[in-house]
Motif scaffolding. Structure first.
Motif, mmCIF file in Angstrom:
data_model
loop_
_atom_site.group_PDB
_atom_site.id
_atom_site.type_symbol
_atom_site.label_atom_id
_atom_site.label_comp_id
_atom_site.label_asym_id
_atom_site.label_seq_id
_atom_site.Cartn_x
_atom_site.Cartn_y
_atom_site.Cartn_z
ATOM 1 N N ARG A 87 43.045 39.240 27.983
ATOM 2 C CA ARG A 87 42.009 38.288 28.387
ATOM 3 C C ARG A 87 42.555 37.305 29.413
ATOM 4 N N ARG A 88 43.802 36.874 29.226
ATOM 5 C CA ARG A 88 44.402 35.927 30.171
ATOM 6 C C ARG A 88 44.581 36.577 31.543
ATOM 7 N N VAL A 89 45.035 37.827 31.569
ATOM 8 C CA VAL A 89 45.244 38.515 32.836
ATOM 9 C C VAL A 89 43.916 38.698 33.575
ATOM 10 N N VAL A 90 42.918 39.198 32.872
ATOM 11 C CA VAL A 90 41.628 39.454 33.509
ATOM 12 C C VAL A 90 40.961 38.144 33.932
ATOM 13 N N ALA A 91 41.116 37.087 33.131
ATOM 14 C CA ALA A 91 40.561 35.783 33.504
ATOM 15 C C ALA A 91 41.168 35.290 34.812
ATOM 16 N N ALA A 92 42.481 35.460 34.976
ATOM 17 C CA ALA A 92 43.142 35.037 36.214
ATOM 18 C C ALA A 92 42.625 35.824 37.402
ATOM 19 N N VAL A 93 42.474 37.123 37.228
ATOM 20 C CA VAL A 93 41.960 37.977 38.297
ATOM 21 C C VAL A 93 40.560 37.527 38.715
ATOM 22 N N MET A 94 39.678 37.338 37.732
ATOM 23 C CA MET A 94 38.283 37.038 38.034
ATOM 24 C C MET A 94 38.098 35.620 38.585
ATOM 25 N N ALA A 95 38.975 34.703 38.188
ATOM 26 C CA ALA A 95 38.846 33.306 38.634
ATOM 27 C C ALA A 95 39.496 33.055 39.975
ATOM 28 N N SER A 96 40.117 34.068 40.569
ATOM 29 C CA SER A 96 40.836 33.874 41.829
ATOM 30 C C SER A 96 39.908 33.624 43.008
#
Length: 269
Positions: free
Chosen positions: A42-51
């Motif tokens: 979830r942390r990895v995907v959140a970082a990707v999507m919030a970029s």
């Protein structure tokens, strides 16, 4: 920053046998373990999507685990737009299954890079905007890592102009790059298992790499000639970029870093 949007592929499949970290965390996949209270994936995907640079996000995982991954990612804003694909038998095959012309430009990362932030992903994509090469990979100079985290025992690639560590950030930018996934058929993790470079790039390129007599860009040019793809390094000035979670000591370090980061109110910077 331009209006260009990248497709992001997050590789989240297990490596076959139950990973010791998955066992310790009581979960089915290493990337499902909790980092400072939230699943790592979830942390990895959140970082990707919030970029702010990603137009489409794809998670590759075993077919039987798609429902579990979907549930883990459901709390994220925009989670309904995440696509899921079945992972294949190798990393290369998993990438090749997604890497079609309509997916370009494609950024690839892995589900165990718990310390990646939206700022890192944005920096990587911003750096890609001006490149004329077919592909790119993100690397961090060793001094950034060791000055801040001397206990973060990374696998460094050593060249005449310094030591570097992979950030598990890759980009396929042109149609020529669609042939690149075969590089990972030997298993990837070239820093930790450098002999796999022989299968990916040939013996001459491997000996060039091992000699440490040439710069990073010179060796990359040699690799590029071998595979017929122009490849550029993106230097990432983030000490946390190369710290993935492969061992218990990595898990403990990542947990401390994220807990401190979020305590300062800087979860996505």
């Amino acid at each position: 920053m331009t209006d260009r949007r990248y497709t992001a592929l997050v590789l989240a499949a297990s490596r076959g046998d139950r990973d010791p970290l998955a066992v310790a965390g009581g979960v089915s996949h290493k990337c499902f373990i909790a980092i400072a209270g939230q699943p790592m994936l979830r942390r990895v995907v959140a970082a990707v999507m919030a970029s702010g640079r990603i137009g489409r996000t794809i998670v590759a995982i075993e077919p039987g685990s798609i429902a579990e991954a979907r549930a883990i990612l459901a709390p994220l804003p925009g989670a309904e737009g995440i696509d899921y694909v079945a992972s294949r038998e190798t990393i290369g095959a998993s990438i090749a299954a997604v890497a079609t012309g309509e997916m370009l430009p494609l950024v690839i990362t892995t589900g165990d890079n718990a310390l990646h932030t939206s700022g890192m992903i944005r920096y990587f994509c911003d750096s890609l905007d001006g490149l004329g090469e077919d592909g790119a990979l993100g690397v961090t100079p060793a001094r950034f890592v060791l000055e801040k985290y001397p206990e973060g025992n990374r696998a460094f690639h050593r060249f005449r102009d310094g030591d570097f560590s992979s950030c598990n950030l890759y980009a396929l930018l042109t149609p020529r790059a669609l042939a690149a996934p075969r590089i990972f058929n030997s298993g990837g993790q070239f820093g930790k298992k450098p002999r796999r470079l022989i299968g990916a790039f040939g013996l001459f390129a491997f000996l060039l790499y091992k000699s440490r007599l040439f710069t990073l860009r010179t060796v990359l040019r040699a690799f590029s000639r071998t595979i017929g793809l122009r490849t550029a390094p993106v230097l990432m000035p983030f000490a946390e970029g190369p710290i993935d979670v492969d061992r218990m000591v990595d898990w403990e370090l990542a947990d401390r870093i994220v807990a401190a980061r979020e305590g300062e109110g800087d979860g996505h910077a």
